[in-house]
Scaffold this motif. Structure first.
Motif, mmCIF file in Angstrom:
data_model
loop_
_atom_site.group_PDB
_atom_site.id
_atom_site.type_symbol
_atom_site.label_atom_id
_atom_site.label_comp_id
_atom_site.label_asym_id
_atom_site.label_seq_id
_atom_site.Cartn_x
_atom_site.Cartn_y
_atom_site.Cartn_z
ATOM 1 N N TRP A 1 4.300 -4.288 10.565
ATOM 2 C CA TRP A 1 3.571 -4.007 11.810
ATOM 3 C C TRP A 1 3.647 -2.532 12.167
ATOM 4 N N VAL A 2 4.780 -1.870 11.811
ATOM 5 C CA VAL A 2 4.857 -0.422 11.997
ATOM 6 C C VAL A 2 3.788 0.256 11.136
ATOM 7 N N PHE A 3 3.735 -0.170 9.869
ATOM 8 C CA PHE A 3 2.738 0.372 8.941
ATOM 9 C C PHE A 3 1.329 0.107 9.469
ATOM 10 N N PHE A 4 1.142 -1.108 9.991
ATOM 11 C CA PHE A 4 -0.167 -1.500 10.521
ATOM 12 C C PHE A 4 -0.573 -0.561 11.664
ATOM 13 N N GLY A 5 0.412 -0.212 12.514
ATOM 14 C CA GLY A 5 0.127 0.691 13.617
ATOM 15 C C GLY A 5 -0.249 2.079 13.141
ATOM 16 N N GLN A 6 0.378 2.507 12.034
ATOM 17 C CA GLN A 6 0.107 3.863 11.541
ATOM 18 C C GLN A 6 -1.210 3.939 10.776
ATOM 19 N N ASN A 7 -1.464 2.923 9.916
ATOM 20 C CA ASN A 7 -2.684 2.954 9.106
ATOM 21 C C ASN A 7 -3.508 1.687 9.336
ATOM 22 N N PRO A 8 -4.031 1.501 10.532
ATOM 23 C CA PRO A 8 -4.709 0.228 10.800
ATOM 24 C C PRO A 8 -5.886 -0.023 9.864
ATOM 25 N N PHE A 9 -6.660 1.022 9.563
ATOM 26 C CA PHE A 9 -7.860 0.801 8.751
ATOM 27 C C PHE A 9 -7.488 0.397 7.332
ATOM 28 N N PHE A 10 -6.497 1.101 6.782
ATOM 29 C CA PHE A 10 -6.086 0.759 5.421
ATOM 30 C C PHE A 10 -5.502 -0.651 5.377
ATOM 31 N N ALA A 11 -4.674 -1.002 6.375
ATOM 32 C CA ALA A 11 -4.034 -2.316 6.375
ATOM 33 C C ALA A 11 -5.072 -3.429 6.467
ATOM 34 N N ILE A 12 -6.072 -3.217 7.335
ATOM 35 C CA ILE A 12 -7.098 -4.256 7.480
ATOM 36 C C ILE A 12 -7.932 -4.348 6.206
ATOM 37 N N PHE A 13 -8.263 -3.184 5.620
ATOM 38 C CA PHE A 13 -9.036 -3.176 4.380
ATOM 39 C C PHE A 13 -8.266 -3.911 3.276
ATOM 40 N N ASP A 14 -6.971 -3.635 3.207
ATOM 41 C CA ASP A 14 -6.137 -4.263 2.176
ATOM 42 C C ASP A 14 -6.089 -5.771 2.372
ATOM 43 N N LEU A 15 -5.909 -6.198 3.636
ATOM 44 C CA LEU A 15 -5.879 -7.631 3.937
ATOM 45 C C LEU A 15 -7.216 -8.275 3.584
ATOM 46 N N GLY A 16 -8.297 -7.609 3.944
ATOM 47 C CA GLY A 16 -9.636 -8.125 3.663
ATOM 48 C C GLY A 16 -9.869 -8.304 2.173
ATOM 49 N N ARG A 17 -9.414 -7.328 1.388
ATOM 50 C CA ARG A 17 -9.567 -7.397 -0.066
ATOM 51 C C ARG A 17 -8.851 -8.643 -0.614
ATOM 52 N N HIS A 18 -7.669 -8.912 -0.064
ATOM 53 C CA HIS A 18 -6.916 -10.069 -0.534
ATOM 54 C C HIS A 18 -7.508 -11.391 -0.037
ATOM 55 N N LEU A 19 -8.276 -11.294 1.056
ATOM 56 C CA LEU A 19 -8.861 -12.513 1.620
ATOM 57 C C LEU A 19 -10.059 -12.999 0.811
ATOM 58 N N VAL A 20 -10.712 -12.089 0.071
ATOM 59 C CA VAL A 20 -12.023 -12.426 -0.508
ATOM 60 C C VAL A 20 -11.982 -13.687 -1.358
ATOM 61 N N LEU A 21 -11.110 -13.727 -2.354
ATOM 62 C CA LEU A 21 -11.134 -14.865 -3.280
ATOM 63 C C LEU A 21 -10.713 -16.190 -2.625
ATOM 64 N N PRO A 22 -9.609 -16.231 -1.852
ATOM 65 C CA PRO A 22 -9.285 -17.515 -1.213
ATOM 66 C C PRO A 22 -10.381 -17.998 -0.273
ATOM 67 N N VAL A 23 -10.958 -17.062 0.501
ATOM 68 C CA VAL A 23 -12.011 -17.477 1.431
ATOM 69 C C VAL A 23 -13.227 -17.968 0.646
ATOM 70 N N LEU A 24 -13.580 -17.245 -0.430
ATOM 71 C CA LEU A 24 -14.716 -17.664 -1.246
ATOM 72 C C LEU A 24 -14.496 -19.081 -1.785
ATOM 73 N N THR A 25 -13.276 -19.357 -2.226
ATOM 74 C CA THR A 25 -12.953 -20.687 -2.749
ATOM 75 C C THR A 25 -13.161 -21.760 -1.683
ATOM 76 N N LEU A 26 -12.555 -21.536 -0.522
ATOM 77 C CA LEU A 26 -12.652 -22.532 0.555
ATOM 78 C C LEU A 26 -14.094 -22.729 1.002
ATOM 79 N N VAL A 27 -14.815 -21.600 1.155
ATOM 80 C CA VAL A 27 -16.185 -21.679 1.652
ATOM 81 C C VAL A 27 -17.062 -22.445 0.664
ATOM 82 N N THR A 28 -16.915 -22.161 -0.633
ATOM 83 C CA THR A 28 -17.773 -22.814 -1.626
ATOM 84 C C THR A 28 -17.622 -24.325 -1.599
ATOM 85 N N VAL A 29 -16.362 -24.794 -1.589
ATOM 86 C CA VAL A 29 -16.191 -26.241 -1.651
ATOM 87 C C VAL A 29 -16.491 -26.909 -0.315
ATOM 88 N N SER A 30 -16.360 -26.161 0.797
ATOM 89 C CA SER A 30 -16.548 -26.810 2.098
ATOM 90 C C SER A 30 -17.996 -26.814 2.546
#
Lengths: 313, 355
Positions: B204-233
């Motif tokens: 959370w300290v890191f998140f406060g310092q680099n919010p854009f990078f942290a969100i971008f990084d999280l988003g990148r990791h979200l792509v495949l799991p979300v794609l999987t769930l969305v496709t089957v649902s």
């Protein structure tokens, strides 16, 4: 049915063909192209499971000849070799270097046995519980339906995993039993709702009036009239159980890969190697699951249309 | 109306009670935890007996259950969510206490709370995307019936419905996150080389310092799991929306609206859609428990540190208290979602009778 012509000679003969309910359903099913395609797909896999292992040159758990390198390359064969490689049409798997086609064909046996067996067993249990509950009503119904409510409120996959781990020990017969013993409540609820309407029919009163026993009324008089929806749901749950088996074996609490390959535990072993790019290993067992499940789903939809023409959109 | 809601809630009580009984028995079929010491030659019978007495394992089963509920303990039955130092911790589940993990000794509520945020990030993102797409696609397919789009959606639905979730995830990893493509990361919530582990204080300290990078990084990791769930649902839901919309478009009031000369766009959006969405609300509402119990399959494949993955890990550790906690939360949320769906349906559809 043979045509029934009159004895008297005539210039023309009228062929009267009388078809019973199931023959009519079969005629509708036959005309349903997608359903016939699905049935063909499913039966193909059943045939592969039944006869495939006798035709293939390799034994399921026999390593023909461990190689150092994949033929014609300097890639280590220990990671498995790609498809179309020295007689291995689907390639070989990493580690044991078994032939992937042999594994998938042998895996079909247990995957299909568990899917079909668990679905059939669960349907029988569901029909018994649902039938008794719907026919008798009263406190029997209340108690049985509360149990059904509870089981349907539990996340099924979570409970299956716990049971499979505690009792399973990789034995496929136990896995089948666990699926059946946890999978019946949905069918019980369906059968009960069918019985609630059917038990008020005149033929039930008639049977009761001539002194037919309750159990005989449930299973010989009412149940045959409730068969159509039960058949459809059972068919579709075969697909669901095949996928469930695959996942439970994939996470390691299902059927033991060392003794019995199933599509799920082949995928489980494949998991370690996908990061080095061995795409064929997870691809082909999964395709076998997808094609089987697709076939069953097509077949189930066709059965629904054939058995209950009113349900058509 | 209120009477109906209250009666439905009262009906839920015996089911909730039986769920606790079932969960308790489910964990006890796994055997006595003290028996794991029986193989150890240096542990005496007296020590095992002392262990059993310390944890109440020598009580009869009904008493153990009663204590687990928090009714037969020595503390009054009031909801107690205080930390252990102030008397909370293991007073029983009716006090909001699920006890301690036998794997690492942490409070079960802490373990679950830590896993809740990652699960919600994953499931809520996926849920919003698939519900939106399913409604748009289903409505469009129904309006343009027998069009290329409609047939395409039907085929997609059949295939999506038949795809095992975990295999789809494996395939996405196999083809999109290993060489030569390497487009998306295969596992976790953040890049371990550049970011501290998700959920830790330093994250959370890191998140406060680099919010854009942290969100971008999280988003990148979200792509495949979300794609999987969305496709089957999407498959199941869009099929449901389509048939509901087709029903609605065939109603007399839609024909009346057309006959009156209402513009087609307005007929579809105002007359047909509003009524078509009624059953959809119920259907979509029944999927809400999934948001909390987590996507057990997807989280396992993508090593997403959520509730589902925690469950699989706890099964591996035979960690009863955590398993019971997760099972109870999942089951209770299913019961409440059923209730909510029924009530919501009664609210939005005046034709429903409350009896």
């Amino acid at each position: 049915m043979t045509p029934t012509a009159s004895d008297a000679p005539a210039d023309f003969e009228v062929a009267l063909v009388s078809l019973n309910q199931w023959q009519l359903a079969w005629r509708r099913f036959r005309r349903h192209k997608l359903a016939m395609f699905g049935a063909g797909l499913f039966l193909t896999f059943v045939a592969i499971a039944a006869f495939g292992p006798f035709i293939l040159p390799y034994e399921a758990t026999n390593v023909p000849y461990p190689l150092k390198f994949c033929p014609g390359t300097t890639i280590s064969a220990n990671l498995g070799c790609p498809p179309f490689n020295d007689g291995h049409i689907l390639g070989t798997v990493g580690g044991t270097q078994e032939d992937l086609l042999t594994l998938v064909v042998n895996g079909a046996r247990l995957s299909l046995t568990i899917g079909i067996g668990a679905a059939a067993f669960a349907s029988v249990l569901g029909a018994i519980v649902g039938g008794i509950s719907g026919y008798f009503g009263g406190w029997v119904d209340t108690i049985l339906m509360r149990i059904v409510d509870v089981l349907l409120s539990m996340p099924l996959l979570f409970v299956i995993i716990v049971f499979a781990k505690v009792f399973g020990y990789g034995d496929w017969r136990v896995i089948l039993l666990v699926f059946a013993l946890l999978g019946w409540p949905g069918i019980a609820r369906l059968v009960r709702s069918l019985f609630l309407t059917l038990r008020t029919e005149v033929f039930v009163d008639a049977a009761r009036a001539v002194g037919v026993s309750d159990l005989r009324i449930i299973f010989r008089h009412i149940l045959p009239n409730a068969m159509s929806p039960i058949i459809v749901v059972t068919t579709l749950s075969v697909a669901a159980f095949i996928v469930t088996e695959a996942f439970v074996s994939y996470i390691g609490y299902g059927v033991n890969a060392a003794y019995n390959p199933t599509w799920g535990n082949i995928l489980s072993n494949a998991q370690n190697d996908i990061l080095v790019g061995n795409w064929w290993w997870p691809l082909f067992p999964g395709l076998a699951i997808v094609l089987t499940v697709l076939g069953i789903n097509f077949m189930g939809d066709g059965l629904r249309d054939a058995l209950d023409p009113r349900s058509r959109e | 109306m209120i009477k109906y809601v209250v009666r439905r809630m009262i009906q839920a009580i015996p089911v909730l009670f039986l769920i606790t009984v079932f969960t308790f028995l489910l964990m006890h079929v796994q055997g006595n935890p003290a028996q794991r010491f029986a193989q150890n030659a240096r542990v005496t019978q007296a020590q095992i007996a002392a262990f059993e007495h310390r944890w109440g394992l020598d009580d009869p089963l009904p008493l153990q259950y009663c204590k687990w509920l928090g009714v037969c303990g020595d503390k009054p039955i009031v909801v107690n969510v205080l930390p252990p130092a102030l008397g909370g911790g293991d007073n029983g589940i009716l006090h909001g206490d699920f006890g301690y993990s036998v794997f690492d000794g942490r409070l079960v509520t802490d373990v679950i709370a830590q896993r809740m945020l990652p699960t919600l990030i994953l499931t809520v993102t996926a849920y919003l995307i698939w519900v939106t797409i399913a409604i748009l696609a289903g409505v469009y397919a129904a309006v343009k019936r027998y069009s290329l789009f409609d047939s395409g959606l039907t085929i997609f639905n059949y295939v999506g419905y038949s795809l095992p979730t975990f295999w789809l995830g494996l395939m996405l990893i196999t083809f999109l996150s290993v060489p030569p493509l390497r487009w998306f990361p295969a596992s976790g919530m953040n890049d371990p080389y550049t970011t501290p582990a998700f959920g830790t204080d330093s994250y959370w300290v890191f998140f406060g310092q680099n919010p854009f990078f942290a969100i971008f990084d999280l988003g990148r990791h979200l792509v495949l799991p979300v794609l999987t769930l969305v496709t089957v649902s999407i498959a199941g839901d869009s099929r449901f929306v389509r048939s509901s919309m087709l029903d609605s478009l065939n109603q007399d009031y839609v024909k009346t609206a057309r006959a009156k000369g209402v513009p087609e766009r307005r007929v579809v959006l105002r007359h047909a859609l509003r009524n078509a969405l009624l059953p959809v609300i119920t259907n979509v509402g029944l999927e809400i428990p999934f948001l909390f119990s987590g996507a057990i399959v997807t989280e396992t494949i993508f090593a997403w540190p959520g509730m589902g993955r925690q469950f699989i890990e706890s099964v591996g550790h035979t960690d009863y208290p955590v398993l019971m906690g997760i099972l109870l939360i999942a089951a209770v949320s299913i019961v409440f979602a059923n209730l909510l769906a029924d009530v919501l349906y009664a609210v939005v559809d005046p034709r429903v009778k409350y009896d």
